[in-house]
Scaffold this active site. Structure first.
Site, mmCIF file in Angstrom:
data_model
loop_
_atom_site.group_PDB
_atom_site.id
_atom_site.type_symbol
_atom_site.label_atom_id
_atom_site.label_comp_id
_atom_site.label_asym_id
_atom_site.label_seq_id
_atom_site.Cartn_x
_atom_site.Cartn_y
_atom_site.Cartn_z
ATOM 1 C CG HIS A 262 48.717 37.423 35.906
ATOM 2 N ND1 HIS A 262 49.676 36.999 34.563
ATOM 3 C CD2 HIS A 262 48.342 36.191 36.336
ATOM 4 C CE1 HIS A 262 48.870 35.942 34.371
ATOM 5 N NE2 HIS A 262 48.395 35.178 35.175
ATOM 6 C CG ASP A 264 44.420 34.798 36.345
ATOM 7 O OD1 ASP A 264 45.185 34.819 34.768
ATOM 8 O OD2 ASP A 264 45.002 34.539 37.046
ATOM 9 C CG ASP A 374 49.645 31.710 35.556
ATOM 10 O OD1 ASP A 374 50.136 31.117 36.265
ATOM 11 O OD2 ASP A 374 48.405 32.331 35.840
#
Length: 1006
Positions: A262, A264, A374
């Protein structure tokens, strides 16, 4: 038998830490190292490789904040190592506890070929297996000295979040640069012992299986000669064969492991650094896929794929091959993992349009899952959008972060505002950075709430945010957990495979209706106001640009700006990422975002102006262009005509000080404090403001949450409030029909202009705040004389209801919530709307008045500004402008209309005469959200609309051009085979819509 369990467990820990793990690399020799520090921003790979470095030694400091250092490491493999496996150990100064939050590197060969990323948990580069001895080694490392923003003492204000304030102090110490022998047998023993030790710790203390493992581990440790670990590791592994081969019980929970990282798209690093984080991670993962035949890796966010394609073509070639092999999987079908609360209807749709189209164009992959592990909660309009994009599944994990209530399901049907249901899964492993620890696997199995009905869950596995993704250690652990007694069964699978299995085994899962509200991170609806304003205004400018460009293309041959609109949409969508739009990124990110929004506003205004001038033609007639989806002041939606006269507003002094505004529809009393003490609906003979209260009341709260400063507002902030009633002046506005109020508080200053437009039933409040507070929360309050147990809050393609009371902990937890353009409250037959041009956060509370009339006061407060100090210590400092309107006597339809009106101000220019709209709807409940030309360049007109009032409607759409054919399509403008086209009579189309139903029509021009 005496209980020696704790003794053996302690023995295992010490022997692993102090003897066995160090023996993985039994011999090493140092490499020679030189470094070149790139000036300014990162340089192209060929420039970094060609630069002449200076010698540097292990133990030296390196790396100014946000700098790039190119290390060259050279050496020779000792002849004595012939026939053995050799790796380079390249430790840039990593802290293994911070994967993804510090320095990183990408290793290249001298010819520029990327090898793999370097990360805190992934510091090795394979040189040979086996080596011949005598090989010359030469590697280059593009090392990023990203500073640590979220440190061991988190949330401390720091200037490191912007290169302009971060300074030049070196951030890291070069720790190890060696060639080393890699002992595969010892490494496998480490994996055996870690898996068994972690499993043992999760089993009941009195279980036979725990003691079977304990005895096997004891025997294995007895078999290890601590003075010759490498020579005896194989013998130790033999002692573990039996316990590692005992199969899982038939009822064991089943975990689909999906390799993942993951990342960002911006957060504690700028966008440009994410480009490199993605390159490092994809290099790592393509290398791991080559080494591990069962491993599967999934990556979401089409924007990140595009970055690899555009900036790292050598990595892209490896990615494309792995995708073709079916092992590197495009996931999610969105441009970025966006926030889903604040993006408007069309923006949320375009996340899927651009994301899915990218994967279709590049790989022929049509994603059926939305992948949002998220994101900070999910708006109730999202299920319909997922379905309209041609998808049917959703994965998220973040709801497990909720502080108050535990969500009751892990696999369920999520029902949106229109009745659409999406099969949804929350991984019970409760992390999107699973590392295959025994504690994580056991937690997933124990935590899974659908036991007895289902037994499959998913585990996104790998270090995120530049931590490098999945590691070989995780793959090795998963192999041992594939079928191991006492554990859940783990197998590598794609998201599609997981969802197909989960849906097949659970045909009638429970249903959750309405928004998936995250009981945390509520302040993200307010932090970084200018980023939010930039997003809102960009969304509406894009609507205008598409509408007028399409109209001008059909009517006047105007060249439709396909490429410009595509590029601008992708830029706006990128900035809706769930740490940019929510305001939770470092200062650098938001500084760049402000500049980006300003630039694209200029581009979009140029497109709008060019299209409107092409439509208006040459002439001297004053024309008003109406971009809103409803007629206003006599100007039809999507058209232009001469302005109509609308009457006047009277301004008079008030007897006790202040002023009275009256336009024949509303009478507004503003007292000497600049507060609205009466908003009287003349036709309804109804007062809006609660007795003894005042509206337009600015309120200031202390705002110091327990953690996550930019993200959180904790409920105790309400305990202390200061009403800002002091004024410097309350004067008549220069136009003679408005009131100006000036206040000062703390180090800040507010100027408000209150106006009552002629012929309109709305009080407009323009607020300018020169904000210089710290750790404060500013709200604007409207206490209403209204009894309502629920209120409507606009969301994508409709509105959702929330209670005004707090009967349950679920309701009490929603003390700060999201709306788009309007909030609406009503008693049967009479309501009030509060509309805005750029704010999202709000709260609604109710009290019953004691004494007097005993009525109910329902207070709407919109959130204006915050002042957190982490991660941006200067959050929101400076001048901000907001526009709100109070609309007494408003129906839900009025709220919808006024919400659009305040966000799409009319545009005026002179021309030859009236401009007819391209498409109209004859029912205000049908809101046209997009009019555009088809993305494929065919010239077809695409019209997207929805039912906005929450009722069933019949409406006629009329096209302002000759229609040769029409089709109902998905969001990607592909005809829906199972959906019949609506009735058409020439250019008139009859549609019937259920509440909040979303429809896209593609109209072929004759």
């Amino acid at each position: 038998m005496h209980d020696d369990r704790t003794l053996i467990e302690a023995r295992l820990k010490r022997v692993l830490d102090e003897r066995i793990r160090p023996a993985v690399y039994p011999e090493s020799v140092p490499l020679e190292v030189a470094v070149w520090n790139a000036p300014g921003e990162p340089v192209p790979v060929e420039e970094g490789l060609a630069a002449e470095p200076e010698p540097i030694t292990v133990g030296s400091r390196w790396g100014a904040p946000w700098g790039t250092s190119w290390f060259r490491v050279t050496g020779t493999v000792p002849e004595a190592w012939a026939g053995r496996t050799v790796e380079a150990i390249l430790d840039l100064g990593f802290d293994e506890n911070m994967p993804g939050f510090q320095c990183e590197g990408l290793v290249y060969r001298p010819d520029g070929t990327p090898v793999k990323g370097l990360n805190p948990r992934n510091q090795w580069v394979r040189i040979g297996a086996p080596v011949a001895g005598g090989e010359e080694v030469r590697l280059h490392i593009e090392a990023a000295s990203n500073p640590v923003i979220l440190d061991y003492h988190p949330f401390l204000p720091t200037r490191l979040g912007d290169k302009e304030t971060a300074g030049s102090e070196p951030q890291y110490t070069l720790t190890r640069m060696d060639l080393a022998v890699f002992d595969e047998t010892v490494w496998q023993l480490v994996m055996d012992l870690e898996v068994l030790g972690e499993l043992m710790a999760e089993l009941p203390v009195d279980s036979a299986r725990r003691y079977d493992i304990l005895r096997a581990v004891d025997r294995a440790l007895d078999s290890v000669d601590l003075q010759d670990v490498n020579g005896t590791a194989g013998r130790a592994r033999e002692q573990l064969t039996e316990v590692l081969s005992s199969p899982a019980v038939p009822s064991a929970h089943r975990i689909s492991a999906v390799g993942h990282a993951h990342i960002d798209s911006a957060w504690l690093w700028p966008l440009r650094e994410t480009v490199r984080k993605v390159a490092r991670t994809t290099s790592n993962m393509t290398a791991l896929l080559e080494d591990e035949p069962e491993f599967v890796f999934a990556m979401s966010q089409a924007q990140q794929w595009a970055w690899v394609r555009d900036h790292r073509p050598e990595v892209w070639a490896r990615v494309k091959k792995a995708v073709a092999d079916g092992r590197f999987v495009p996931a999610g079908g969105m441009w970025v993992e966006s926030d889903t609360n604040m993006p408007g209807s069309e923006a949320m749709a375009r996340q899927f349009v651009h994301g899915k189209r990218f994967f279709l164009d590049e790989f022929g992959v049509d994603n059926e899952e939305a992948w949002l592990p998220d994101t900070f909660g999910f708006a109730a309009g999202l299920p319909q959008i997922i379905k309209a994009a041609g998808s049917k599944w959703l994965l998220t994990q973040k709801i497990s972060w909720s502080q108050t209530n535990k969500f009751p399901h892990h696999t369920f049907q999520w029902e949106g505002i229109d009745g659409t249901r999406i099969f949804t899964h929350f991984p019970p492993v409760d992390t999107y950075n699973c590392s295959m620890k025994g504690s994580e696997i056991a937690h997933a199995a124990k935590n899974f709430k659908d036991k007895g009905r289902a037994r499959h869950s998913l585990a996104p596995t790998g270090w995120g945010d530049g931590g490098g993704g999945t590691t070989r250690e995780m793959v090795a652990k998963a192999a041992r957990l594939r079928d191991l007694e006492g554990s859940a069964q783990v197998v590598w699978e794609t998201p599609r495979t997981f969802f197909e299995k989960a849906e097949a085994e659970y045909p009638e899962p429970p249903v959750w209706v309405g928004e998936l509200y995250l009981e945390l991170h509520r302040a993200t609806l307010t932090s970084q106001a200018k980023t939010k304003q930039g997003n809102r205004r960009s969304e509406h400018l894009l609507r205008e640009a598409e509408l007028w460009a399409a109209t001008a293309a059909v009517r006047a041959g105007f060249p439709y700006p396909y490429e410009e609109l595509d590029r601008i949409w992708k830029t706006v969508l990128l900035h809706q990422f769930h740490d940019i739009l929510p305001g939770s990124s470092i200062a650098w990110v938001h500084r760049e975002a402000r500049a980006t929004y300003e630039r694209i506003a200029g581009e979009l205004n140029a497109i709008i102006d060019g299209a409107q001038r092409a439509l208006a033609g040459e002439g001297t007639t004053e024309l008003v262009f109406n971009s809103a989806p409803h007629e206003r002041a006599g100007v039809v939606a999507g058209g232009a005509t001469a302005p109509a006269r609308t009457g006047a507003t009277a301004l008079a002094p008030r007897q006790d000080g202040g002023f009275v505004l009256d336009n024949g529809l509303l009478r507004i009393e503003i007292d000497a404090r600049g507060l609205v003490v009466s908003a009287y609906d003349i036709a309804a003979e109804r007062e809006t403001v609660a007795p003894g209260r005042a509206a337009n009341l600015l309120q200031l709260h202390p705002d110091f949450p327990n953690m996550w400063d930019a993200w959180d507002v904790d409920e105790f902030y309400r305990n202390t409030v200061t009403d800002l009633t002091g004024t410097e002046s309350v004067t008549a506005g220069e136009d003679g029909a408005s009131v100006q109020v000036v206040r000062a508080f703390g180090d800040s200053r507010v100027t408000q202009v209150l106006s009552l437009p002629p012929g309109e039933q709305r009080l407009v409040v323009d607020t300018e705040v020169d904000w210089h507070e710290t750790e404060k929360f500013l709200k604007l309050a409207f206490p209403l004389d209204l009894h309502a147990e629920r209120y409507a809050s606009e969301t994508q393609y409709g509105h959702a209801y929330r209670p005004t009371h707090t009967n349950t902990s679920w309701e009490a937890a929603k003390f700060e919530a999201c709306n788009h353009r309007f909030l609406h409250l009503e008693e049967p037959g009479w309501g009030v709307a509060v509309v805005n041009d750029s704010t999202y956060g709000h709260d609604v509370t109710r009290t019953v008045r004691t004494g007097g009339d005993g009525g109910t006061t329902t207070t709407v407060r919109v959130s204006l500004l915050r002042a957190p100090r982490f991660p941006d210590p200067e959050t929101d400092q400076g001048v901000h402008r907001f526009r709100h309107a109070l609309v007494p006597g408003a129906s839900i339809g009025d709220a919808v209309r006024e919400g659009w009106r305040i966000n799409l101000p009319e545009r005026r220019l002179t021309g030859a005469g009236e401009v007819a709209p391209l498409v109209t709807a004859d029912n205000d409940a049908v809101v046209i959200t997009a009019v555009k030309l088809a993305d494929d360049g065919s010239g077809d007109v695409v019209v997207r609309f929805h039912e906005a009032h929450g009722s069933r409607v019949r409406a006629t759409l009329t096209a302002g051009f000759e229609v040769a054919g029409l089709a109902v399509t998905d969001l990607l403008e592909r005809p829906l085979a199972d959906t019949a086209a609506p009735e058409r009579d020439g250019d008139r189309i009859t549609v019937r819509l259920r509440p909040f139903e979303l429809v896209t029509l593609r109209l072929r021009r004759a």
